[in-house]
Design a protein around this motif. Structure first.
Motif, short mmCIF file in Angstrom:
data_model
loop_
_atom_site.label_atom_id
_atom_site.label_comp_id
_atom_site.label_asym_id
_atom_site.label_seq_id
_atom_site.Cartn_x
_atom_site.Cartn_y
_atom_site.Cartn_z
N ALA A 1 0.82 -1.21 0.00
CA ALA A 1 0.00 0.00 0.00
C ALA A 1 0.86 1.25 0.00
O ALA A 1 0.47 2.29 -0.56
N LYS A 2 2.02 1.18 0.63
CA LYS A 2 2.97 2.29 0.59
C LYS A 2 4.37 1.72 0.62
O LYS A 2 4.57 0.54 0.92
N GLU A 3 5.34 2.53 0.30
CA GLU A 3 6.71 2.07 0.17
C GLU A 3 7.22 1.46 1.47
O GLU A 3 6.96 1.98 2.57
N TRP A 4 7.93 0.34 1.34
CA TRP A 4 8.53 -0.32 2.51
C TRP A 4 9.53 0.63 3.17
O TRP A 4 10.28 1.34 2.48
N GLU A 5 9.54 0.65 4.51
CA GLU A 5 10.47 1.54 5.19
C GLU A 5 11.06 0.88 6.42
O GLU A 5 10.44 0.01 7.04
N PHE A 6 12.26 1.32 6.73
CA PHE A 6 12.93 0.89 7.96
C PHE A 6 12.55 1.89 9.04
O PHE A 6 12.94 3.05 9.01
N LEU A 7 11.75 1.44 10.02
CA LEU A 7 11.22 2.32 11.05
C LEU A 7 12.25 2.56 12.15
O LEU A 7 13.06 1.68 12.47
N ALA A 8 12.17 3.74 12.76
CA ALA A 8 13.12 4.08 13.83
C ALA A 8 13.05 3.09 14.98
O ALA A 8 14.05 2.79 15.62
N GLN A 9 11.84 2.55 15.25
CA GLN A 9 11.69 1.63 16.37
C GLN A 9 12.40 0.30 16.12
O GLN A 9 12.57 -0.49 17.05
N SER A 10 12.81 0.05 14.88
CA SER A 10 13.52 -1.18 14.57
C SER A 10 15.02 -1.07 14.82
O SER A 10 15.75 -2.03 14.63
N LYS A 11 15.46 0.11 15.22
CA LYS A 11 16.86 0.27 15.58
C LYS A 11 17.15 -0.60 16.81
O LYS A 11 16.45 -0.52 17.82
N VAL A 12 18.15 -1.45 16.72
CA VAL A 12 18.44 -2.40 17.79
C VAL A 12 18.90 -1.65 19.03
O VAL A 12 19.77 -0.80 18.97
N SER A 13 18.29 -1.97 20.17
CA SER A 13 18.60 -1.26 21.42
C SER A 13 19.64 -2.03 22.23
O SER A 13 19.36 -2.60 23.27
N ASP A 14 20.83 -2.10 21.71
CA ASP A 14 21.96 -2.61 22.48
C ASP A 14 23.16 -1.74 22.18
O ASP A 14 23.05 -0.74 21.47
N ASP A 15 24.30 -2.08 22.74
CA ASP A 15 25.49 -1.24 22.58
C ASP A 15 26.63 -1.98 21.90
O ASP A 15 27.78 -1.56 22.00
N ILE A 16 26.31 -3.06 21.20
CA ILE A 16 27.37 -3.86 20.57
C ILE A 16 28.15 -3.05 19.55
O ILE A 16 29.36 -3.24 19.38
N ASP A 17 27.47 -2.12 18.88
CA ASP A 17 28.14 -1.33 17.84
C ASP A 17 28.73 -0.02 18.36
O ASP A 17 29.31 0.74 17.58
N ARG A 18 28.55 0.27 19.65
CA ARG A 18 29.08 1.52 20.19
C ARG A 18 30.59 1.42 20.43
O ARG A 18 31.12 0.33 20.68
N PRO A 19 31.31 2.56 20.38
CA PRO A 19 32.74 2.54 20.66
C PRO A 19 33.03 2.04 22.08
O PRO A 19 32.29 2.35 23.03
N MET A 20 34.08 1.25 22.20
CA MET A 20 34.51 0.72 23.49
C MET A 20 35.81 1.40 23.91
O MET A 20 36.70 1.58 23.07
N ARG B 1 37.64 11.21 22.37
CA ARG B 1 38.01 10.53 21.12
C ARG B 1 37.06 9.36 20.85
O ARG B 1 36.63 9.15 19.71
N ALA B 2 36.74 8.61 21.90
CA ALA B 2 35.82 7.48 21.72
C ALA B 2 34.42 7.96 21.32
O ALA B 2 33.77 7.36 20.46
N MET B 3 33.97 9.06 21.92
CA MET B 3 32.64 9.55 21.61
C MET B 3 32.54 10.08 20.19
O MET B 3 31.44 10.11 19.60
N SER B 4 33.66 10.48 19.61
CA SER B 4 33.63 11.04 18.25
C SER B 4 33.76 9.98 17.17
O SER B 4 33.70 10.30 15.99
N GLN B 5 33.95 8.73 17.56
CA GLN B 5 34.10 7.65 16.57
C GLN B 5 32.77 7.39 15.84
O GLN B 5 31.71 7.52 16.40
#
Length: 576
Positions: free
Chosen positions: A211-230, A572-576
């Protein structure tokens, strides 16, 4: 039979077999993909849309290799199928401790609106779900006792014809039902807490229309920190081994560091006690523990601070919630609050004194005691409303739970009183920080997880509305005003990766750089971890102490872990 490869999927980089069969009713399309021509490490874009990093081509298939991720998907953006016959082979690696689940997505109208089959090897079950943006986990059918061997190939098959939905595993029908929520959509692959590899994807079906274009919704953003800078370049020290729960760290007037930690028992245990440890070299090395409180009950949940005259105050809860057999039993007793004083930098501690608890029943102190510029000390306290009638100030409704307040001392911690209400009905463990004058910041643990911040401009007597600062699984808090004026917020990460995290505010807590958050600790073996406490040394070094019951790199022991880093390392980590 004419090829419609360009018309159907204009830019697939892998050799797909896509054909069209003319039909008087609907156009039939077929797709076959074995991933053989993908370059190793390729994530599938632009034709596939991975929900998170980590999807890649390897070992002749397409899959995901990080077993810490609770859930992630990758969608094939075209074509749109209505009815379909989908089959794919999958292999679940033994590695991991979670459900280790493969998943097949079909009739996906958006990243949140779709059907998917959850093939759960950890619990030997298959679940067909109808996910919506209002509720992601809607079970249509759960079938238990389905053997799903790991480290071997299986074939999954989904048939969707009108409202009839079927799922087969290794040729055996597992699920058959009727549901008409979704009529058409794209397909995808899914992974939950595992290392899953897919191969030999084959689909035939009828072309559908959204009915309308497929979209990636904001709520589908994974709520973990695996991809955050360590913060991997920080210095890490074990301050306490074989204990170290619920640390509260303070900088003493002489520049040394002191901390109260719980030992003697696990997270819950009648033999729990409170210990004092001290460092005279900025947290690089620590003294052997000195006992602060070790009653016949479980001594736990401390608050700690040094008064203007140098006296150190440690307040705590004596949990008398154990039966005659020494088992946890809340009907057997309650939390009784006490405090002790030390006038020699923690070498010795005085007798315990009852702590005034205002309207709070069954509560505990929490965190660093906050000092105002006039010498008044504020101690955070949380619990439920007293069962007996409370006719004092402030007025608190009968039956209120999740009560947070602050107590005051104006005589260097000798006595405590004048309870002020901070939060009613929403929060528990709450850190407080003096920002200047009568301006106080609080970071409170929400009842459903995560942190809210609140402000007071009258020395903690009244408080503004709470504002969210972190997501569920990120609590409780520690606060520190840094030398450059920024506010550092630290929290326990009780979601992957387990340990501790942090972020900054440059406007006294009005807003937080949450999207730039940094992981401070990431190797804890489970959710029994966190409770970080933070100070900044005179040379600018930031010191955080948190606890962990076992880590991947330091072994299975109960630990109090110290992380030492500079503001430059953090930025520096926060700017990655």
């Amino acid at each position: 039979m004419p090829s419609l490869r360009t018309a159907l999927v204009p830019a697939l980089m892998l050799p797909l077999l896509i054909a069209a069969l003319p039909s008087l009713a609907q156009e039939t399309i077929a797709l076959e993909e074995n991933f053989n021509d993908w370059a190793p490490g390729h994530d599938g874009t632009p034709d596939w849309l991975p929900q998170t990093p980590g999807w890649s081509a390897h070992d002749g298939g397409y899959g995901f290799d990080d077993s810490r991720r609770r859930g992630t998907a990758s969608w094939l953006k075209t074509p749109v199928f209505a009815d379909l016959d989908l089959s794919v082979r999958f292999r679940i690696a033994e590695e991991g401790k979670g459900v280790r689940a493969a998943g097949i997505i079909f009739r996906s109208e958006s990243s949140a609106d779709q059907y998917y089959v959850h093939i759960d090897s950890g619990n030997s079950q298959v679940i067909l779900l109808c996910s919506t943006r209002a509720k992601s986990w809607n079970e249509l059918k759960r079938v238990r006792k389905v053997a799903i061997a790991r480290d071997q190939w299986h074939e999954a098959k989904v048939l969707a014809e009108g409202s009839k939905l079927e799922f087969y595993l290794d040729g055996k029908q597992i699920i058959s039902l009727e549901n008409s929520t979704y009529r058409a959509g794209i397909i995808g692959l899914r992974v939950g807490q595992g290392r899953i590899l897919y191969d030999d994807l084959r689909i035939t079906g009828t072309r559908g229309k959204l009915a309308k274009e497929w979209e990636f919704l904001a709520q589908s953003k994974v709520s973990d920190d695996i991809d955050r800078p360590m913060l991997k370049d920080a210095e890490r020290v074990v301050a306490v081994r074989g204990g170290g729960y619920f640390p509260v760290l303070i900088k003493l007037r002489d520049g040394s560091l002191g901390a109260v930690v719980r030992g003697g028992a696990p997270h819950i245990g009648i033999k729990g006690r409170l210990d004092w440890v001290r460092s005279t070299d900025g947290g690089k090395t620590w003294s052997e523990p000195v006992v602060i409180a070790d009653s016949k009950w479980d001594d736990r949940n401390p608050a700690l601070g040094q008064m203007p005259n140098g006296t150190i105050v440690c307040a705590y809860a004596e949990a008398q919630t154990y039966n005659a057999e020494g088992e946890w039993d809340t009907s057997a007793g309650q939390y009784v609050l006490f405090y002790k004083l030390s006038t020699d930098n923690g070498i010795t501690w005085g007798e315990k004194k009852p702590l005034y608890n205002g309207p709070i029943y069954g509560g505990s102190p929490y965190g660093q005691i906050c000092l105002l510029e006039d010498g008044t000390a504020l101690m955070s306290l949380y619990g439920s409303r007293m069962k007996d009638d409370w006719d004092g100030k402030p007025t608190v409704p009968q039956g209120s739970s999740r009560l947070v307040g602050v107590l005051r001392s104006t005589d260097n911690g000798e006595t405590w009183g004048e309870f002020s209400l901070v939060s009613l009905g929403q929060h528990n463990e709450t850190a407080v920080l003096q920002l200047g004058g009568d301006h106080i910041l609080a970071a409170a643990r929400r009842g459903n997880g995560g942190l809210d911040v609140m402000e007071s401009h009258d020395a903690g007597r009244t408080w503004g509305d709470p504002r969210p600062a972190t997501q569920p699984g990120q609590h409780p808090a520690g606060l520190c005003k840094l030398a450059d004026g920024d506010i550092l917020l630290v929290w326990g990460n009780r979601r992957d990766p387990m340990g501790a995290g942090c972020t900054l505010s440059s406007d006294s807590g009005a807003t937080w750089r949450y999207d730039e958050r940094v992981v401070l600790g990431w190797t804890s073996l489970g959710g029994d971890c966190g409770y970080p406490s933070v100070v900044q040394l005179d040379d600018g070094t930031i010191v955080v102490m948190y606890y962990s019951v076992g880590t991947q790199d330091m072994g299975p022991d109960q630990l109090a872990i110290v992380v030492r880093f500079t503001p430059d390392q953090l930025h520096r980590a926060m700017s990655q």
